[in-house]
Design a protein around this motif. Sequence first.
Motif, short mmCIF file in Angstrom:
data_model
loop_
_atom_site.label_atom_id
_atom_site.label_comp_id
_atom_site.label_asym_id
_atom_site.label_seq_id
_atom_site.Cartn_x
_atom_site.Cartn_y
_atom_site.Cartn_z
N ASP A 74 28.53 -65.04 48.38
CA ASP A 74 29.07 -66.37 48.07
C ASP A 74 29.49 -66.47 46.61
O ASP A 74 30.60 -66.93 46.29
N ILE A 75 28.61 -66.06 45.71
CA ILE A 75 28.89 -66.22 44.29
C ILE A 75 29.99 -65.26 43.84
O ILE A 75 30.86 -65.62 43.04
N ALA A 77 32.48 -64.10 45.61
CA ALA A 77 33.76 -64.60 46.09
C ALA A 77 34.27 -65.75 45.24
O ALA A 77 35.49 -65.92 45.06
N TYR A 78 33.36 -66.56 44.68
CA TYR A 78 33.78 -67.70 43.86
C TYR A 78 34.13 -67.26 42.43
O TYR A 78 35.10 -67.74 41.85
N VAL A 79 33.36 -66.36 41.87
CA VAL A 79 33.51 -66.02 40.45
C VAL A 79 34.63 -65.01 40.22
O VAL A 79 35.22 -64.98 39.13
N LYS A 80 34.94 -64.18 41.20
CA LYS A 80 35.88 -63.08 40.96
C LYS A 80 37.27 -63.57 40.55
O LYS A 80 37.99 -62.86 39.84
N ASP A 81 37.67 -64.79 40.98
CA ASP A 81 39.00 -65.31 40.64
C ASP A 81 38.95 -66.40 39.58
O ASP A 81 39.97 -67.03 39.30
N ARG A 82 37.78 -66.65 39.01
CA ARG A 82 37.64 -67.68 37.99
C ARG A 82 37.02 -67.07 36.74
O ARG A 82 36.19 -66.17 36.83
N TYR A 83 37.39 -67.59 35.60
CA TYR A 83 36.93 -67.07 34.32
C TYR A 83 36.34 -68.21 33.51
O TYR A 83 36.77 -69.36 33.63
N LYS A 191 26.32 -54.98 40.67
CA LYS A 191 25.71 -55.45 39.42
C LYS A 191 25.23 -56.89 39.56
O LYS A 191 24.17 -57.26 39.03
N LEU A 192 25.99 -57.71 40.29
CA LEU A 192 25.57 -59.09 40.52
C LEU A 192 24.30 -59.14 41.37
O LEU A 192 23.38 -59.93 41.09
#
Length: 337
Positions: A74-75, A77-83, A191-192
């Motif tokens: 879940d995390i 998928a959300y973080v990979k496209d946001r910075y 790593k996550l």
Amino acid sequence: FRPYNDFFERTILCNSLVWSCAVTGRPGLTYQEALESEKKARQNLQSFPEPLIIPVLYLTSLTHRSRLHEICDDIFAYVKDRYFVEETVEVIRNNGARLQCRILEVLPPSHQNGFANGHDSNVDGETIIISDSDDSETQNSSFQNGGKKKNAIDPLLFKYKVQPTKKELYESAIVKATQISRRKHLFSRDKLKLFLKQHCEPQDGVIKIKASSLSTYKIEEQDFSYFFPDDPPTFIFSPASRRRGRPPKRILISQEESIVNKQTVTGYRNKTAKERDRLLKQEEMKSLASEKAKLKREKADATNSIKKQQGDKEREKLREEKRKYMEHLKQWSKPRE
């Protein structure tokens, strides 16, 4: 070690596959493999991006999952496209060159009257909405119920104010999300997952953040709008895991500890005995193989010596015949009286 048996048992124990990595929890390792796994895992944890620690933990507090890999999916998928602010990223320039930059601010799309990293965006003038009575009633009822939940904004619509790490190039610039990327292997799923293992634990069948991590990073005091100018995400809810069947009978703590200790000691002794038998068997096999090879060499040496003796006899016989033949020729060539 004074006695040899202690040294032998310790060697067997270190080479047995009974060790596990204290960081990753990976079982079935030797002592040396467990040390190497822990060293590598700690290096991966140290390389985890620091600006992502608090946002990731905050997102974890919004999840309700019974398995760690589900939270990780879940995390990620959300973080990979946001910075996020203060994160170091690579920006692709117009000429195709990559430039390392630091994110100063996340800017939402212009049509969204929302936040920009926790600060209200200034709106000039007032917006007047003209609607029918039915729509107004529906709108009033929705506001009374807390308002409808907005859909998440497409992450590609955001823009980012960045500053190069080399300040002599230029001060700052605003770039699109399609121009930004993280360095390879800087933020990966493995790593996550390793990071979440250090900060999460099961509580009543649900994976939650440890109390120590909550207090250290003050997650409950954080506001998501400070990390990203969008509404907090709503993750899929999964019920707490429950074991099927009857609950086990209650056992006194002292009895339970004694049973666990006995099982551990018995298992250790059995494994030690098996390892000792295996090593003894290997030594016996090696000794048998060496004896067999020795007999084979001795037999080959005896055969070679016999062949050598026969060859010497043959050569001696030929030399004797040649000598007799030469004497015969010598006698034949003498002048006759």
